[in-house]
Design an enzyme around this catalytic site. Structure first.
Site, PDB file in Angstrom:
ATOM      1  N   ARG A 138       0.823  -1.230   0.000  1.00  0.00           N
ATOM      2  CA  ARG A 138       0.000   0.000   0.000  1.00  0.00           C
ATOM      3  C   ARG A 138       0.851   1.272   0.000  1.00  0.00           C
ATOM      4  O   ARG A 138       0.418   2.329   0.446  1.00  0.00           O
ATOM      5  CB  ARG A 138      -0.977   0.027   1.185  1.00  0.00           C
ATOM      6  CG  ARG A 138      -1.980  -1.085   1.133  1.00  0.00           C
ATOM      7  CD  ARG A 138      -3.199  -0.794   1.987  1.00  0.00           C
ATOM      8  NE  ARG A 138      -4.140  -1.883   1.876  1.00  0.00           N
ATOM      9  CZ  ARG A 138      -4.113  -2.976   2.625  1.00  0.00           C
ATOM     10  NH1 ARG A 138      -3.205  -3.107   3.569  1.00  0.00           N
ATOM     11  NH2 ARG A 138      -4.988  -3.921   2.432  1.00  0.00           N
ATOM     12  N   LYS A 160       3.207  11.482 -10.993  1.00  0.00           N
ATOM     13  CA  LYS A 160       2.374  10.655 -11.874  1.00  0.00           C
ATOM     14  C   LYS A 160       3.134   9.362 -12.140  1.00  0.00           C
ATOM     15  O   LYS A 160       4.262   9.389 -12.637  1.00  0.00           O
ATOM     16  CB  LYS A 160       2.102  11.369 -13.197  1.00  0.00           C
ATOM     17  CG  LYS A 160       0.971  12.373 -13.120  1.00  0.00           C
ATOM     18  CD  LYS A 160       0.603  12.865 -14.501  1.00  0.00           C
ATOM     19  CE  LYS A 160      -0.497  13.915 -14.425  1.00  0.00           C
ATOM     20  NZ  LYS A 160      -0.784  14.509 -15.742  1.00  0.00           N
ATOM     21  N   GLU A 202      10.147  18.885 -24.322  1.00  0.00           N
ATOM     22  CA  GLU A 202       9.440  19.134 -23.052  1.00  0.00           C
ATOM     23  C   GLU A 202       9.984  20.393 -22.363  1.00  0.00           C
ATOM     24  O   GLU A 202       9.248  21.105 -21.695  1.00  0.00           O
ATOM     25  CB  GLU A 202       9.570  17.935 -22.110  1.00  0.00           C
ATOM     26  CG  GLU A 202       8.916  16.652 -22.617  1.00  0.00           C
ATOM     27  CD  GLU A 202       7.416  16.557 -22.317  1.00  0.00           C
ATOM     28  OE1 GLU A 202       6.852  17.516 -21.747  1.00  0.00           O
ATOM     29  OE2 GLU A 202       6.819  15.526 -22.676  1.00  0.00           O
ATOM     30  N   ARG A 258      -2.733  21.997 -13.650  1.00  0.00           N
ATOM     31  CA  ARG A 258      -1.717  21.004 -14.048  1.00  0.00           C
ATOM     32  C   ARG A 258      -1.913  20.551 -15.492  1.00  0.00           C
ATOM     33  O   ARG A 258      -0.968  20.129 -16.155  1.00  0.00           O
ATOM     34  CB  ARG A 258      -1.732  19.807 -13.086  1.00  0.00           C
ATOM     35  CG  ARG A 258      -0.624  18.822 -13.395  1.00  0.00           C
ATOM     36  CD  ARG A 258      -0.359  17.816 -12.288  1.00  0.00           C
ATOM     37  NE  ARG A 258       0.703  16.922 -12.689  1.00  0.00           N
ATOM     38  CZ  ARG A 258       1.357  16.108 -11.875  1.00  0.00           C
ATOM     39  NH1 ARG A 258       1.051  16.064 -10.605  1.00  0.00           N
ATOM     40  NH2 ARG A 258       2.314  15.325 -12.333  1.00  0.00           N
ATOM     41  N   HIS A 265       0.422  17.767 -26.017  1.00  0.00           N
ATOM     42  CA  HIS A 265       0.280  16.325 -25.811  1.00  0.00           C
ATOM     43  C   HIS A 265      -0.938  15.725 -26.488  1.00  0.00           C
ATOM     44  O   HIS A 265      -0.945  14.542 -26.806  1.00  0.00           O
ATOM     45  CB  HIS A 265       0.259  16.004 -24.315  1.00  0.00           C
ATOM     46  CG  HIS A 265       1.621  16.057 -23.684  1.00  0.00           C
ATOM     47  ND1 HIS A 265       2.352  17.220 -23.606  1.00  0.00           N
ATOM     48  CD2 HIS A 265       2.396  15.090 -23.118  1.00  0.00           C
ATOM     49  CE1 HIS A 265       3.512  16.966 -23.005  1.00  0.00           C
ATOM     50  NE2 HIS A 265       3.555  15.687 -22.703  1.00  0.00           N
ATOM     51  N   HIS A 283       8.366  10.295 -27.976  1.00  0.00           N
ATOM     52  CA  HIS A 283       7.354  11.086 -27.278  1.00  0.00           C
ATOM     53  C   HIS A 283       7.651  12.595 -27.370  1.00  0.00           C
ATOM     54  O   HIS A 283       6.779  13.387 -27.720  1.00  0.00           O
ATOM     55  CB  HIS A 283       7.273  10.640 -25.818  1.00  0.00           C
ATOM     56  CG  HIS A 283       6.371  11.481 -24.974  1.00  0.00           C
ATOM     57  ND1 HIS A 283       4.990  11.459 -25.115  1.00  0.00           N
ATOM     58  CD2 HIS A 283       6.641  12.415 -24.020  1.00  0.00           C
ATOM     59  CE1 HIS A 283       4.454  12.323 -24.260  1.00  0.00           C
ATOM     60  NE2 HIS A 283       5.433  12.911 -23.591  1.00  0.00           N
TER      61      HIS A 283
HETATM   62  N1  GLY Z   1       3.545  15.181 -17.630  1.00  0.00           N
HETATM   63  C1  GLY Z   1       2.472  15.965 -17.215  1.00  0.00           C
HETATM   64  C2  GLY Z   1       2.254  15.987 -15.744  1.00  0.00           C
HETATM   65  O1  GLY Z   1       3.081  15.499 -15.006  1.00  0.00           O
HETATM   66  O2  GLY Z   1       1.259  16.477 -15.291  1.00  0.00           O
END
Ligand code: GLY
Length: 382
Positions: A138, A160, A202, A258, A265, A283
């Site tokens: 967890r 993420k 990026e 965010r 993208h 990418h």
């Molecule tokens: N790569 C986009 C984000 O982390 O929100």
């Protein structure tokens, strides 16, 4: 989990001119250190986070061959032992099979909740290992040691984590913040030019979405930075990461702002889907074309000046980066098919595609109802 105190061990690295960006999320704050030779200093930086002097490292074959022994040496200087799992490189590793392999291996290594897992690699390893750490017992803590420019400026920061599904990229995952990020500028020297430039897509995105001065700085310094100037690279990573950290701190789970980080993208993911998520289009190359298209679409809709998309494409051209569909080898589907592929994007809300558009360089915003005819025109223009 409580915030860790500022890392006094960093003093040992000051000679190497390390810069630090702090992500002050309540209860899960962490530092991102950016500088040269951080692999060598990793043990000193990681030791204060450990309850016992051992870690589990997961990497891929390419990165492992280049950097695993350096990391091991850095860890052992601080008396930390490391077991390591090495996975095949490539996007296919961000899937259920390797995820299960990671989790089983971490359990076999008897990694406990108080232990630390290290993700040593690019975006694939960072996302996969972060997700494995999120679901193991967890949630165990993990450290990101990103080795690609793309991972240093984007995927290693902000929590993420996840894997791809047959239905689309990044559709399975969790928000799980790292406990520390070590962005070693020297490792960028081992990237081939194409991978470096893809990551630069990026970097440029940050200037375009929220910092016109940074974009102008990149227009001046991009070529020298790509040619290998490490202090310019460090500054570009610092500014990118600072902007991402600020956005993530205000909107960790992407309820609003965010989403701006997805500039380029929606187009980019459709192009990646059309080209099979592989070597035909990386990418970051898709993001670069996507940024140019987002500005083209914004200009078509009268939202920004006509000069803005030209300026974006001129910079991509100077950098030798993809600036349009003509840079993608092979035949592409028509505009209508690409539009359908955009519908698979996870940023679809109530069946509506959300685009990140701009009122100008550095002035991106989220737009939810964009006329299809304008999107098709942008796609057809390439
Ligand atoms: N790569 C986009 C984000 O982390 O929100």
């Amino acid at each position: 989990m409580t915030d860790h105190p500022p890392n006094t061990a960093l003093a040992a690295n000051k000679a190497a001119d390390v810069t630090t960006v702090h992500v002050p999320l309540p209860g899960r704050a962490y530092d991102i250190h950016i500088g040269a030779d951080l692999l060598t200093g990793a043990g000193t930086l990681i030791a204060p986070l450990l309850r016992r002097p051992r870690v589990a490292v997961i990497t891929d074959e390419t990165v492992g061959a280049l950097h695993l022994s350096g990391l091991r040496a850095g860890l052992s200087q601080a008396g930390i032992s490391a077991s390591a799992l090495t996975l095949p490189p490539g996007e296919a590793t961000k899937s259920w099979g390797p995820l299960q392999q990671c989790v089983d291996w971490l359990l076999d290594q008897k990694i406990e909740r108080g232990d630390l897992v290290i993700a040593l690699g690019g975006g694939v390893i960072g996302d996969l290992v972060g997700f494995a750490a999120a679901i193991l017992r967890r949630g165990v803590r993990f450290v990101q040691i990103p080795t690609s420019l793309l991972a240093q400026v984007d995927s290693s920061v902000g929590g993420k984590t996840g894997i791809n599904a047959a239905q689309g990229k990044n559709l399975i995952g969790a928000f799980h913040q790292p406990s520390l990020v070590l962005a070693d500028i020297n490792v960028l020297g081992t990237l081939c030019r194409r991978d470096f430039l893809a990551g630069y897509g990026e970097v440029m995105k940050y200037g375009l979405l929220g910092d016109a001065d940074f974009f102008e700085w990149l227009e001046h310094n991009g070529p020298a930075l790509a040619a290998g100037d490490t202090s310019l690279r460090q500054e570009a990573v610092r500014r990118s990461v600072q902007m991402k950290a600020d956005i993530v701190t205000r909107d960790e789970t992407e309820q609003g702002e965010r989403a701006l980080l997805n500039l380029g993208h929606t187009f980019g993911h459709a192009l990646e889907a059309a080209t099979g998520y592989g070597d035909r289009l990386l990418h970051g190359e898709g993001v670069a074309i996507g940024c140019a298209m987002a500005f083209d679409l914004s200009a078509r809709l009268g939202l920004c000046a006509q000069e803005d998309p030209s300026r974006v494409r001129a910079h991509l051209d100077t950098m030798g980066l993809h600036k349009g569909l003509a840079n993608i080898p092979g035949t592409l589907p028509d505009a209508a098919t690409l539009l359908t592929l955009m519908g698979q994007d996870k940023k679809v809300v109530d069946g509506q595609l959300r685009f990140i558009l701009a009122h100008g360089i550095g002035q991106a915003f989220v737009a939810s109802s964009v006329p299809e005819t304008a999107i098709l025109k942008t796609l057809a223009a390439g």
